[in-house]
Motif scaffolding. Structure first.
Motif, short mmCIF file in Angstrom:
data_model
loop_
_atom_site.label_atom_id
_atom_site.label_comp_id
_atom_site.label_asym_id
_atom_site.label_seq_id
_atom_site.Cartn_x
_atom_site.Cartn_y
_atom_site.Cartn_z
N ILE A 63 5.67 15.79 5.55
CA ILE A 63 5.39 14.45 6.08
C ILE A 63 4.15 13.83 5.45
CG2 ILE A 63 4.96 13.10 8.17
CD1 ILE A 63 7.78 14.34 7.89
N PHE A 64 3.12 14.63 5.25
CA PHE A 64 1.91 14.07 4.64
C PHE A 64 2.19 13.62 3.21
CE2 PHE A 64 -2.10 14.26 2.32
CZ PHE A 64 -2.87 13.42 3.11
N SER A 65 2.95 14.40 2.47
CA SER A 65 3.33 14.01 1.11
C SER A 65 4.15 12.73 1.12
CB SER A 65 4.12 15.13 0.43
OG SER A 65 3.34 16.29 0.29
N LEU A 66 5.02 12.63 2.11
CA LEU A 66 5.87 11.45 2.28
C LEU A 66 5.02 10.19 2.45
CD1 LEU A 66 8.87 11.26 4.74
CD2 LEU A 66 7.16 9.48 4.73
N ILE A 67 3.92 10.31 3.18
CA ILE A 67 3.02 9.17 3.40
C ILE A 67 2.13 8.92 2.18
CG2 ILE A 67 1.10 8.31 4.81
CD1 ILE A 67 2.29 10.01 7.12
N LEU A 68 1.68 10.00 1.58
CA LEU A 68 0.73 9.89 0.46
C LEU A 68 1.33 9.17 -0.75
CD1 LEU A 68 -2.15 10.83 -0.50
CD2 LEU A 68 -0.98 12.78 -1.55
N LEU A 69 2.58 9.47 -1.07
CA LEU A 69 3.22 8.93 -2.28
C LEU A 69 3.21 7.40 -2.31
CD1 LEU A 69 4.77 9.39 -4.91
CD2 LEU A 69 6.86 9.66 -3.54
N PRO A 70 3.75 6.71 -1.32
CA PRO A 70 3.72 5.23 -1.38
C PRO A 70 2.32 4.67 -1.19
CG PRO A 70 4.63 5.95 0.72
CD PRO A 70 4.50 7.17 -0.12
N LEU A 71 1.49 5.35 -0.38
CA LEU A 71 0.14 4.85 -0.13
C LEU A 71 -0.68 4.82 -1.41
CD1 LEU A 71 -2.04 3.94 1.88
CD2 LEU A 71 -2.60 6.37 2.21
N VAL A 72 -0.64 5.90 -2.18
CA VAL A 72 -1.40 5.97 -3.43
C VAL A 72 -0.87 4.94 -4.42
CG1 VAL A 72 -1.94 7.41 -5.44
CG2 VAL A 72 -2.07 8.37 -3.14
N PHE A 73 0.45 4.77 -4.48
CA PHE A 73 1.02 3.79 -5.39
C PHE A 73 0.55 2.38 -5.06
CE2 PHE A 73 4.56 0.77 -6.28
CZ PHE A 73 4.41 0.73 -7.66
N LEU A 74 0.55 2.01 -3.78
CA LEU A 74 0.12 0.67 -3.38
C LEU A 74 -1.37 0.45 -3.67
CD1 LEU A 74 2.06 0.32 0.00
CD2 LEU A 74 2.59 -0.78 -2.19
N ILE A 75 -2.18 1.47 -3.44
CA ILE A 75 -3.61 1.36 -3.75
C ILE A 75 -3.80 1.22 -5.26
CG2 ILE A 75 -5.82 2.58 -3.73
CD1 ILE A 75 -4.93 3.88 -1.09
N GLU A 76 -3.06 2.03 -6.02
CA GLU A 76 -3.16 1.98 -7.49
C GLU A 76 -2.80 0.61 -8.03
OE1 GLU A 76 -0.97 1.52 -11.06
OE2 GLU A 76 0.21 2.48 -9.48
N ARG A 77 -1.79 -0.04 -7.45
CA ARG A 77 -1.39 -1.37 -7.88
C ARG A 77 -2.53 -2.39 -7.67
NH1 ARG A 77 0.83 -3.38 -11.01
NH2 ARG A 77 -0.11 -1.60 -11.99
N GLU A 78 -3.19 -2.29 -6.53
CA GLU A 78 -4.31 -3.19 -6.24
C GLU A 78 -5.47 -2.93 -7.19
OE1 GLU A 78 -4.43 -5.80 -4.13
OE2 GLU A 78 -2.28 -5.40 -3.87
N GLY A 102 -0.69 -1.63 -16.90
CA GLY A 102 -0.14 -1.38 -15.57
C GLY A 102 1.01 -0.39 -15.61
N HIS A 103 1.84 -0.46 -16.65
CA HIS A 103 2.97 0.46 -16.76
C HIS A 103 2.48 1.89 -16.98
CE1 HIS A 103 5.52 -3.06 -16.88
NE2 HIS A 103 6.61 -2.31 -17.04
N ALA A 104 1.48 2.06 -17.85
CA ALA A 104 0.94 3.40 -18.09
C ALA A 104 0.27 3.95 -16.83
CB ALA A 104 -0.06 3.37 -19.24
N MET A 105 -0.42 3.08 -16.12
CA MET A 105 -1.09 3.48 -14.88
C MET A 105 -0.06 3.80 -13.80
SD MET A 105 -4.31 1.43 -13.33
CE MET A 105 -5.10 1.86 -11.76
N ASN A 106 0.98 2.99 -13.69
CA ASN A 106 2.07 3.26 -12.75
C ASN A 106 2.74 4.60 -13.05
OD1 ASN A 106 1.75 0.85 -11.41
ND2 ASN A 106 3.57 -0.12 -12.24
N ALA A 107 3.08 4.80 -14.32
CA ALA A 107 3.81 6.00 -14.72
C ALA A 107 2.99 7.26 -14.47
CB ALA A 107 4.21 5.91 -16.19
N SER A 108 1.73 7.25 -14.90
CA SER A 108 0.90 8.45 -14.74
C SER A 108 0.62 8.74 -13.27
CB SER A 108 -0.40 8.31 -15.53
OG SER A 108 -1.08 7.12 -15.20
N THR A 109 0.50 7.69 -12.47
CA THR A 109 0.26 7.89 -11.04
C THR A 109 1.50 8.40 -10.33
OG1 THR A 109 -1.42 6.13 -10.96
CG2 THR A 109 -0.42 6.77 -8.88
N VAL A 110 2.62 7.69 -10.46
CA VAL A 110 3.83 8.03 -9.69
C VAL A 110 4.48 9.30 -10.22
CG1 VAL A 110 6.14 7.30 -9.02
CG2 VAL A 110 4.23 5.67 -8.97
#
Length: 215
Positions: free
Chosen positions: A89-104, A134-142
């Motif tokens: 469950i924590f991983s489930l929350i962490l994945l989208p949360l980190v992505f949204l923060i990374e986008r900002e 942004g694409h490189a940052m998205n890819a390396s993060t996700v």
């Protein structure tokens, strides 16, 4: 709670990794202001001209979308379902949360550096500033996070190797696609990797704390 000896051993490499990502990013911010680096960046993009054939342009024009926010949100949603059934469950929350923060953060960094895109004919439509990619940052993060989150759930050695290889290949090929399509410099890509790597490193530290406490 106090940090145990085993946690320290696990955290320290990730802490060094995160700090190295920040340092390299700041070095790149300074480097891209130098005429010699700017000239090299332009030469590297032009150096790809001999391999810019129609088939590769078509391939990379489509492949680069695997780091677009729209497609990544779908990929994240699918893996959130998988993590739910695996009771992470924590991983489930962490994945989208980190992505949204990374986008900002990507938007903040681009507006801070304000680097224009390469002065060549772009092979895909892009707007806005160039550094960091942004694409490189998205890819390396996700994809970096997916390696981190899914790997402990895989028992087979060979599937583990295949999973890491696939994740790293996605990151590297998406990064390469951007200067190939003339919408980013290579230094933009390296900076995106550094920023994404920082998020992966911090996420790893958080995961060590959370899952060690549950044992």
């Amino acid at each position: 709670m106090a940090v145990t000896g085993n946690e320290k051993k696990s955290i320290i490499p990730w802490l060094w990794f995160s700090m190295a990502c920040v340092l390299l990013f700041l070095i790149l911010v300074i480097a891209i202001r130098q005429p010699a680096v700017q000239a090299l960046d332009r030469e590297l993009i032009q150096g790809l001209n001999p391999i810019r054939i129609s088939a590769l342009i078509l391939f990379f024009s489509n492949f680069t979308d695997f780091a677009s926010s729209r497609l990544l949100l779908l990929i994240i949603a699918l893996f959130m379902i998988y993590l739910f059934f695996r009771k992470r469950i924590f991983s489930l929350i962490l994945l989208p949360l980190v992505f949204l923060i990374e986008r900002e953060v990507n938007g903040v960094l681009k507006n801070w550096v304000m680097r224009d895109r390469p002065p060549f004919h772009h092979l895909v439509h892009e707007t806005g500033y160039s550094f960091p990619s942004g694409h490189a940052m998205n890819a390396s993060t996700v994809y970096g996070l997916l390696i981190l989150l899914i790997l402990p759930l895989i028992k087979s050695k060979w599937i583990r190797i295949a999973w890491v290889t696939l994740g790293l290949a996605m990151i590297l090929l998406i990064g390469f696609s951007r200067p190939f399509l003339r919408v980013h410099y290579f230094t933009d890509i390296f900076a995106g990797y550094c920023a994404g790597g920082f998020f992966v490193g911090i996420s790893a530290i958080v995961l060590i704390f959370v899952y060690n406490r549950k044992r």
